[in-house]
Write an enzyme that holds these catalytic residues in place. Structure first.
Site, PDB file in Angstrom:
ATOM      1  N   SER A   1       0.838  -1.196   0.000  1.00  0.00           N
ATOM      2  CA  SER A   1       0.000   0.000   0.000  1.00  0.00           C
ATOM      3  C   SER A   1       0.878   1.252   0.000  1.00  0.00           C
ATOM      4  CB  SER A   1      -0.932   0.020   1.224  1.00  0.00           C
ATOM      5  OG  SER A   1      -0.171   0.105   2.426  1.00  0.00           O
TER       6      SER A   1
ATOM      7  N   ILE B   1       3.183   4.407  -0.385  1.00  0.00           N
ATOM      8  CA  ILE B   1       4.410   4.664  -1.126  1.00  0.00           C
ATOM      9  C   ILE B   1       4.991   3.369  -1.687  1.00  0.00           C
ATOM     10  CG2 ILE B   1       6.828   5.391  -0.869  1.00  0.00           C
ATOM     11  CD1 ILE B   1       5.885   7.596   0.993  1.00  0.00           C
TER      12      ILE B   1
ATOM     13  N   SER C   1      11.570  10.298   7.232  1.00  0.00           N
ATOM     14  CA  SER C   1      10.475  11.265   7.273  1.00  0.00           C
ATOM     15  C   SER C   1      11.047  12.630   7.639  1.00  0.00           C
ATOM     16  CB  SER C   1       9.432  10.842   8.307  1.00  0.00           C
ATOM     17  OG  SER C   1       8.530  11.893   8.594  1.00  0.00           O
TER      18      SER C   1
ATOM     19  N   TYR D   1       7.145   7.921  16.777  1.00  0.00           N
ATOM     20  CA  TYR D   1       7.465   7.797  15.352  1.00  0.00           C
ATOM     21  C   TYR D   1       8.700   8.620  15.011  1.00  0.00           C
ATOM     22  CZ  TYR D   1       6.753   8.187  10.264  1.00  0.00           C
ATOM     23  OH  TYR D   1       6.906   8.161   8.905  1.00  0.00           O
TER      24      TYR D   1
ATOM     25  N   LYS E   1      12.451   7.402  13.599  1.00  0.00           N
ATOM     26  CA  LYS E   1      13.052   7.930  12.377  1.00  0.00           C
ATOM     27  C   LYS E   1      14.381   8.629  12.668  1.00  0.00           C
ATOM     28  CE  LYS E   1       9.847   6.520   9.572  1.00  0.00           C
ATOM     29  NZ  LYS E   1      10.109   5.451   8.585  1.00  0.00           N
TER      30      LYS E   1
ATOM     31  N   SER F   1      -1.270   8.793   1.418  1.00  0.00           N
ATOM     32  CA  SER F   1      -1.074   7.353   1.558  1.00  0.00           C
ATOM     33  C   SER F   1      -1.970   6.872   2.689  1.00  0.00           C
ATOM     34  CB  SER F   1       0.392   7.019   1.860  1.00  0.00           C
ATOM     35  OG  SER F   1       0.738   7.414   3.174  1.00  0.00           O
TER      36      SER F   1
END
Length: 336
Positions: A59, A61, A189, A202, A206, A238
């Site tokens: 799904s 990207i 990101s 998150y 990253k 997305s």
């Protein structure tokens, strides 16, 4: 004569600056990436025939990467947890390209099951003989306030986004060092270099990936043909929001909100493939005003903190109003 030259130069400099300002105002990637998109290698030629392993390929990207790589003529290894969705993506790839069935390997993979990664890597190599490019795209985002978030969520984010990616990389890297060539591309990101509210875990995962791959790149100076690249997208259309962690591990996102204001996935992936084709080590991909943040954090961190605090407050307001966190930065959110 000299006076005329000086006058001309003084007229040219403001024009030069104005052109660059206008280019930046409408840019959706860093200048290096935009430059090679105009004058560099084309993905259709550079990636044709290469074996590319895409994680998170069911799904968002990852799915779009599969489609565009297929059109470039790359042979694909598609991995994610959902085998049925991977088979759907494979069928679409075959319909949209000249690839044959044997050119696409569906290889179900769970990044959390690290003990299976060696076996999966061997299966990929056995099918194609080698791996030219690994694209680490698998992972999940987060939408929750820190004070409300369980520590289990932070552990899950680090296990999946960081350790899962590191594990796959460590399986593929010896294969590439033995061959003396290859490319490892990791989708990070904007929050990998700039923190953002609602994404504390998150962002931490990253940041960890940024540190790991920046350090790994320096370890591989004896292997100049192995390229380590990181991609730092801003908001992209997305399913990352709908699949995000919330304050509890198994609690789904209540309201996803509109995604129309974000960069189209096809444009983001096209820029990624241009960067990969030209061995760009770090790619900044985002529409304004997010692209400005990259440059601010790089060159003017004091200003960046001020702007981040202002927009961060707006991000939380959007979230509490049931909107997508990255929408309506400059208008008052409407609540029902």
């Amino acid at each position: 004569m000299d006076c005329c030259i000086v006058t001309t130069l003084w007229c040219f400099i403001p024009l030069f600056l104005l052109i660059h300002f206008l280019c930046f105002a409408f840019a959706d990637a860093d200048f290096t990436l935009l430059w090679v998109s105009l004058l560099g290698h084309r993905p259709e030629k550079k990636l044709k025939g290469l074996v590319v392993w895409v994680t998170g390929g069911s799904s968002g990207i990852g799915e779009e990467l599969a489609y565009q790589l297929a059109r470039c003529g790359s042979r694909l290894i598609l991995s994610a947890r959902r085998e049925d969705e991977l088979n759907r993506v494979k069928r679409c790839c075959l319909e949209r390209s000249d690839l044959q069935d044997e050119d696409i390997l569906v290889l179900p993979l769970d990044l959390l099951e690290r003990t299976s990664h060696e076996e999966k890597t061997k299966a990929a190599i056995q099918h194609f003989g080698h791996i030219d490019i690994l694209i680490n795209n698998g992972g999940r985002s987060q939408r929750s306030l820190c004070v409300e978030t369980s520590v289990d969520v932070y552990q899950a984010l680090m296990e999946l986004n960081f350790l899962g990616t590191v594990s796959i990389t460590k399986q593929v890297l010896p294969h590439m060092t033995q061959r003396g060539s290859g490319s490892i591309v990791t989708v990070s990101s904007i929050v990998g270099i700039a923190g953002a509210p609602l994404s504390t875990g998150y962002s931490a995962s990253k940041h960890a990936l940024q540190g790991f791959f920046n350090s790994l790149r320096t370890e591989l100076t004896d292997f100049p043909n192995i390229v380590i690249s990181t991609v730092l997208p801003g908001p992209v259309q997305s399913q990352i929001v709908s699949n995000a962690f919330t304050e509890e591990v198994n609690k789904p996102v209540v309201s996803v909100g509109s995604q129309e204001h974000k960069m189209p996935t096809s444009r983001c992936v096209r820029l990624m493939l241009v960067g990969i084709s030209n061995s760009i080590k770090e790619m900044w991909i985002a529409q304004q005003p997010f692209l400005l943040f990259y440059y601010a954090w790089q060159y003017a961190p004091t200003f960046a903190w001020i702007a981040t605090n202002l927009l961060g407050r707006k991000r939380v307001q959007n979230f509490k109003a049931g909107l997508d966190a990255d929408s309506a930065y400059f208008t008052k959110p409407k609540t029902s």
